[in-house]
Design a protein around this motif. Structure first.
Motif, PDB file in Angstrom:
ATOM      1  N   MET A   1      -6.147   7.622  25.193  1.00 44.74           N
ATOM      2  CA  MET A   1      -5.901   8.416  23.982  1.00 44.74           C
ATOM      3  C   MET A   1      -7.062   9.380  23.721  1.00 44.74           C
ATOM      4  O   MET A   1      -6.841  10.521  23.320  1.00 44.74           O
ATOM      5  CB  MET A   1      -5.709   7.493  22.765  1.00 44.74           C
ATOM      6  N   LEU A   2      -8.280   8.947  23.951  1.00 42.57           N
ATOM      7  CA  LEU A   2      -9.450   9.794  23.744  1.00 42.57           C
ATOM      8  C   LEU A   2      -9.428  10.987  24.708  1.00 42.57           C
ATOM      9  O   LEU A   2      -9.674  12.132  24.310  1.00 42.57           O
ATOM     10  CB  LEU A   2     -10.730   8.970  23.928  1.00 42.57           C
ATOM     11  N   VAL A   3      -9.088  10.734  25.979  1.00 45.81           N
ATOM     12  CA  VAL A   3      -9.006  11.808  26.976  1.00 45.81           C
ATOM     13  C   VAL A   3      -7.910  12.806  26.591  1.00 45.81           C
ATOM     14  O   VAL A   3      -8.115  14.034  26.652  1.00 45.81           O
ATOM     15  CB  VAL A   3      -8.778  11.231  28.391  1.00 45.81           C
ATOM     16  N   ILE A   4      -6.727  12.304  26.185  1.00 43.51           N
ATOM     17  CA  ILE A   4      -5.625  13.183  25.776  1.00 43.51           C
ATOM     18  C   ILE A   4      -6.036  14.017  24.567  1.00 43.51           C
ATOM     19  O   ILE A   4      -5.771  15.231  24.501  1.00 43.51           O
ATOM     20  CB  ILE A   4      -4.351  12.362  25.482  1.00 43.51           C
ATOM     21  N   GLY A   5      -6.707  13.419  23.616  1.00 45.20           N
ATOM     22  CA  GLY A   5      -7.172  14.145  22.425  1.00 45.20           C
ATOM     23  C   GLY A   5      -8.164  15.252  22.763  1.00 45.20           C
ATOM     24  O   GLY A   5      -8.086  16.369  22.233  1.00 45.20           O
TER      25      GLY A   5
END
Length: 175
Positions: free
Chosen positions: A9-13
């Protein structure tokens, strides 16, 4: 729902922040939430329509009937259900006075009552024996006897005669 962890989720954000930009990111998330809500609503409508169609065609009733019939696939539960009525107390007053059925019912009721009394007496005897017995049985005491054999003692168990051994004796008594 896909199995996405916190790192994913952090990478996608971060990628979304770089690609879309900080100014348009909240608008994109709002649109994504609205689209997700519409998809969920459509899925719920579809599910309700299928349930209504099943109700109209009788599939729901057939499902209930199959579930009720499935209890008969277990022989043990089926036998319990069937024997429940048989094992109930017999009421001779259901039959006409003086009828052969009432006479049979009275005999069965008397036999059933006697059986229940015997079972209760046997349970009481077993309970009394269990409370009277010592916790560990005492070892048998042997004394040196001139007649006693030396070495191990062989225990002889009674033999249960099979049907072949009983039948000839029964036939000779009849003839």
């Amino acid at each position: 729902m896909p199995d996405i962890g916190m790192m994913e989720m952090l990478v996608i954000g971060i990628v979304a922040l770089i690609v879309v930009g900080p100014k348009d990111l909240p608008k994109m998330f709002r649109k994504l939430g609205q689209m997700t809500g519409r998809v969920r609503g459509m899925a719920k409508e579809f599910s309700n329509a299928m349930n209504e169609a099943a109700d109209e065609t009788g599939m729901t009733q057939m499902n209930r009937d199959l579930r009720a019939a499935s209890k008969f696939t277990n022989p043990k539960s089926m036998a319990k259900d069937m024997m429940g009525d048989v094992m109930d107390d017999i009421d001779p007053s259901k039959f006409e006075e003086g009828s052969a059925t009432r006479a049979v019912a009275e005999k069965k009721a008397a036999a059933q009552a006697a059986t229940k009394e015997r079972i209760a007496a046997m349970k009481a005897e077993r309970a009394a024996e269990a409370s009277d017995e010592p916790e560990e049985p005492a070892a048998p005491e042997f004394t040196a006897d001139a007649d006693a054999p030396e070495g191990p003692v062989k225990v002889i168990k009674p033999v249960d005669p099979g049907p072949a051994e009983i039948e000839p004796a029964a036939q000779t008594e009849r003839s």
